[in-house]
Design a protein around this motif. Structure first.
Motif, PDB file in Angstrom:
ATOM      1  N   SER A   7       0.837  -1.192   0.000  1.00  0.00           N
ATOM      2  CA  SER A   7       0.000   0.000   0.000  1.00  0.00           C
ATOM      3  C   SER A   7       0.878   1.249   0.000  1.00  0.00           C
ATOM      4  CB  SER A   7      -0.908   0.019   1.230  1.00  0.00           C
ATOM      5  OG  SER A   7      -1.596   1.246   1.292  1.00  0.00           O
ATOM      6  N   LEU A   8       0.508   2.209  -0.803  1.00  0.00           N
ATOM      7  CA  LEU A   8       1.213   3.489  -0.832  1.00  0.00           C
ATOM      8  C   LEU A   8       0.493   4.548  -0.008  1.00  0.00           C
ATOM      9  CD1 LEU A   8       2.228   3.592  -4.583  1.00  0.00           C
ATOM     10  CD2 LEU A   8       3.621   2.917  -2.617  1.00  0.00           C
ATOM     11  N   GLY A   9      -0.649   4.202   0.571  1.00  0.00           N
ATOM     12  CA  GLY A   9      -1.368   5.124   1.436  1.00  0.00           C
ATOM     13  C   GLY A   9      -2.325   6.011   0.665  1.00  0.00           C
ATOM     14  N   THR A  10      -2.467   7.234   1.137  1.00  0.00           N
ATOM     15  CA  THR A  10      -3.386   8.201   0.553  1.00  0.00           C
ATOM     16  C   THR A  10      -2.847   8.740  -0.762  1.00  0.00           C
ATOM     17  OG1 THR A  10      -4.124   8.877   2.757  1.00  0.00           O
ATOM     18  CG2 THR A  10      -4.579  10.399   0.949  1.00  0.00           C
ATOM     19  N   ALA A  11      -3.679   8.711  -1.780  1.00  0.00           N
ATOM     20  CA  ALA A  11      -3.312   9.297  -3.065  1.00  0.00           C
ATOM     21  C   ALA A  11      -3.760  10.755  -3.086  1.00  0.00           C
ATOM     22  CB  ALA A  11      -3.973   8.530  -4.205  1.00  0.00           C
ATOM     23  N   ALA A  75       1.700   9.846  -3.323  1.00  0.00           N
ATOM     24  CA  ALA A  75       1.038   9.019  -2.324  1.00  0.00           C
ATOM     25  C   ALA A  75       1.927   8.942  -1.102  1.00  0.00           C
ATOM     26  CB  ALA A  75       0.780   7.617  -2.865  1.00  0.00           C
ATOM     27  N   PHE A  76       1.291   8.828   0.062  1.00  0.00           N
ATOM     28  CA  PHE A  76       2.058   8.684   1.296  1.00  0.00           C
ATOM     29  C   PHE A  76       1.221   7.973   2.338  1.00  0.00           C
ATOM     30  CE2 PHE A  76       0.593  13.018   0.599  1.00  0.00           C
ATOM     31  CZ  PHE A  76      -0.357  13.155   1.593  1.00  0.00           C
ATOM     32  N   VAL A  77       1.912   7.225   3.170  1.00  0.00           N
ATOM     33  CA  VAL A  77       1.253   6.442   4.210  1.00  0.00           C
ATOM     34  C   VAL A  77       0.879   7.325   5.396  1.00  0.00           C
ATOM     35  CG1 VAL A  77       1.530   4.503   5.800  1.00  0.00           C
ATOM     36  CG2 VAL A  77       2.417   4.336   3.475  1.00  0.00           C
ATOM     37  N   GLU A  78       1.737   8.266   5.742  1.00  0.00           N
ATOM     38  CA  GLU A  78       1.512   9.124   6.911  1.00  0.00           C
ATOM     39  C   GLU A  78       0.735  10.369   6.501  1.00  0.00           C
ATOM     40  OE1 GLU A  78       5.346   9.992   8.536  1.00  0.00           O
ATOM     41  OE2 GLU A  78       5.930   7.889   8.494  1.00  0.00           O
ATOM     42  N   ASP A  79      -0.525  10.473   6.945  1.00  0.00           N
ATOM     43  CA  ASP A  79      -1.353  11.632   6.600  1.00  0.00           C
ATOM     44  C   ASP A  79      -0.790  12.935   7.155  1.00  0.00           C
ATOM     45  OD1 ASP A  79      -3.122  10.164   5.092  1.00  0.00           O
ATOM     46  OD2 ASP A  79      -4.567   9.898   6.715  1.00  0.00           O
ATOM     47  N   SER A  80       0.104  12.851   8.114  1.00  0.00           N
ATOM     48  CA  SER A  80       0.715  14.053   8.682  1.00  0.00           C
ATOM     49  C   SER A  80       1.571  14.788   7.644  1.00  0.00           C
ATOM     50  CB  SER A  80       1.562  13.702   9.903  1.00  0.00           C
ATOM     51  OG  SER A  80       2.633  12.835   9.536  1.00  0.00           O
ATOM     52  N   ARG A  81       1.832  14.171   6.511  1.00  0.00           N
ATOM     53  CA  ARG A  81       2.636  14.807   5.453  1.00  0.00           C
ATOM     54  C   ARG A  81       1.796  15.707   4.545  1.00  0.00           C
ATOM     55  NH1 ARG A  81       6.423  10.604   2.868  1.00  0.00           N
ATOM     56  NH2 ARG A  81       7.720  12.421   2.568  1.00  0.00           N
ATOM     57  N   LEU A  82       0.475  15.570   4.614  1.00  0.00           N
ATOM     58  CA  LEU A  82      -0.406  16.354   3.752  1.00  0.00           C
ATOM     59  C   LEU A  82      -0.267  17.865   3.956  1.00  0.00           C
ATOM     60  CD1 LEU A  82      -2.518  16.333   1.528  1.00  0.00           C
ATOM     61  CD2 LEU A  82      -4.261  15.974   3.286  1.00  0.00           C
ATOM     62  N   PRO A  83      -0.193  18.388   5.178  1.00  0.00           N
ATOM     63  CA  PRO A  83      -0.038  19.840   5.338  1.00  0.00           C
ATOM     64  C   PRO A  83       1.212  20.401   4.665  1.00  0.00           C
ATOM     65  CG  PRO A  83      -0.731  18.870   7.407  1.00  0.00           C
ATOM     66  CD  PRO A  83      -0.405  17.727   6.476  1.00  0.00           C
ATOM     67  N   THR A  84       2.303  19.642   4.639  1.00  0.00           N
ATOM     68  CA  THR A  84       3.523  20.097   3.961  1.00  0.00           C
ATOM     69  C   THR A  84       3.264  20.269   2.473  1.00  0.00           C
ATOM     70  OG1 THR A  84       4.893  18.954   5.585  1.00  0.00           O
ATOM     71  CG2 THR A  84       5.935  19.510   3.482  1.00  0.00           C
ATOM     72  N   LEU A  85       2.559  19.325   1.879  1.00  0.00           N
ATOM     73  CA  LEU A  85       2.231  19.410   0.465  1.00  0.00           C
ATOM     74  C   LEU A  85       1.287  20.583   0.205  1.00  0.00           C
ATOM     75  CD1 LEU A  85       2.430  18.312  -2.406  1.00  0.00           C
ATOM     76  CD2 LEU A  85       0.567  16.734  -1.828  1.00  0.00           C
ATOM     77  N   LYS A  86       0.272  20.752   1.045  1.00  0.00           N
ATOM     78  CA  LYS A  86      -0.680  21.856   0.868  1.00  0.00           C
ATOM     79  C   LYS A  86       0.032  23.207   0.961  1.00  0.00           C
ATOM     80  CE  LYS A  86      -4.906  19.570   2.360  1.00  0.00           C
ATOM     81  NZ  LYS A  86      -5.977  19.533   3.373  1.00  0.00           N
ATOM     82  N   MET A 103      -7.071  20.412  -5.523  1.00  0.00           N
ATOM     83  CA  MET A 103      -6.374  19.253  -4.952  1.00  0.00           C
ATOM     84  C   MET A 103      -7.400  18.224  -4.507  1.00  0.00           C
ATOM     85  SD  MET A 103      -3.790  19.041  -1.686  1.00  0.00           S
ATOM     86  CE  MET A 103      -2.328  19.614  -2.545  1.00  0.00           C
ATOM     87  N   ARG A 104      -7.082  16.962  -4.748  1.00  0.00           N
ATOM     88  CA  ARG A 104      -7.920  15.848  -4.299  1.00  0.00           C
ATOM     89  C   ARG A 104      -7.044  14.922  -3.470  1.00  0.00           C
ATOM     90  NH1 ARG A 104      -9.529  14.400  -9.075  1.00  0.00           N
ATOM     91  NH2 ARG A 104      -8.154  12.625  -9.289  1.00  0.00           N
ATOM     92  N   ALA A 105      -7.439  14.705  -2.217  1.00  0.00           N
ATOM     93  CA  ALA A 105      -6.715  13.805  -1.314  1.00  0.00           C
ATOM     94  C   ALA A 105      -7.671  12.696  -0.910  1.00  0.00           C
ATOM     95  CB  ALA A 105      -6.204  14.560  -0.088  1.00  0.00           C
ATOM     96  N   GLY A 106      -7.405  11.485  -1.372  1.00  0.00           N
ATOM     97  CA  GLY A 106      -8.344  10.394  -1.125  1.00  0.00           C
ATOM     98  C   GLY A 106      -9.649  10.718  -1.825  1.00  0.00           C
ATOM     99  N   ASN A 107     -10.745  10.770  -1.068  1.00  0.00           N
ATOM    100  CA  ASN A 107     -12.059  11.089  -1.635  1.00  0.00           C
ATOM    101  C   ASN A 107     -12.475  12.531  -1.406  1.00  0.00           C
ATOM    102  OD1 ASN A 107     -12.557   8.474  -2.613  1.00  0.00           O
ATOM    103  ND2 ASN A 107     -13.185   7.786  -0.580  1.00  0.00           N
ATOM    104  N   THR A 108     -11.565  13.360  -0.905  1.00  0.00           N
ATOM    105  CA  THR A 108     -11.893  14.747  -0.584  1.00  0.00           C
ATOM    106  C   THR A 108     -11.248  15.699  -1.577  1.00  0.00           C
ATOM    107  OG1 THR A 108     -12.017  14.192   1.765  1.00  0.00           O
ATOM    108  CG2 THR A 108     -11.761  16.518   1.203  1.00  0.00           C
ATOM    109  N   ALA A 109     -12.044  16.560  -2.171  1.00  0.00           N
ATOM    110  CA  ALA A 109     -11.534  17.580  -3.093  1.00  0.00           C
ATOM    111  C   ALA A 109     -11.532  18.928  -2.391  1.00  0.00           C
ATOM    112  CB  ALA A 109     -12.400  17.638  -4.343  1.00  0.00           C
ATOM    113  N   SER A 110     -10.492  19.729  -2.645  1.00  0.00           N
ATOM    114  CA  SER A 110     -10.341  21.041  -2.013  1.00  0.00           C
ATOM    115  C   SER A 110      -9.757  22.036  -2.988  1.00  0.00           C
ATOM    116  CB  SER A 110      -9.368  20.960  -0.819  1.00  0.00           C
ATOM    117  OG  SER A 110      -9.742  19.999   0.103  1.00  0.00           O
TER     118      SER A 110
END
Length: 116
Positions: A7-11, A75-86, A103-110
């Protein structure tokens, strides 16, 4: 079992204006080069799609817009990395003179806006 799965985690997928990516930034290198370095250093890789990717949207003031884009995904396993990307994507929006970035993270679009 005849295969192995990892698994690569959240796309996460985001769109950037394709025509602006090659323009030099204030730092000298293109925004595209800086994006490549950021994604490789922080996520170990990425996928990009170019082609006939376009969108239409209506802003808060009722104005219609159109844009042609390149799609990037990581993709990343640790969701804590999402704020860095944002945060990085918001910085890119400012440099590209874009109001926001889709941006779309998993099933959420923003929509990611740069700070004022």
């Amino acid at each position: 079992m005849d295969y192995r799965e990892q698994s690569l985690g959240t796309a996460v997928v985001f769109l950037l204006p394709s025509l602006k990516l090659k323009e030099p930034s204030s730092g000298g290198s293109s925004i595209e080069n800086r994006l490549h370095t950021f994604l490789m250093d922080n996520f170990g890789g990425y996928t990009a799609q170019a082609g006939n990717i376009f969108g239409y949207w209506r802003d808060d003031r009722g104005r219609d817009s159109y844009g042609e884009h390149r799609e990037f995904s990581v993709a990343f396993v640790e969701d804590s990395r999402l704020p860095t990307l944002k945060q990085f994507v918001a910085k890119m929006a400012r440099e590209l003179a874009e109001e926001c970035i889709y941006m779309r993270a998993g099933n959420t679009a923003s929509l990611i806006y740069p700070a004022p």
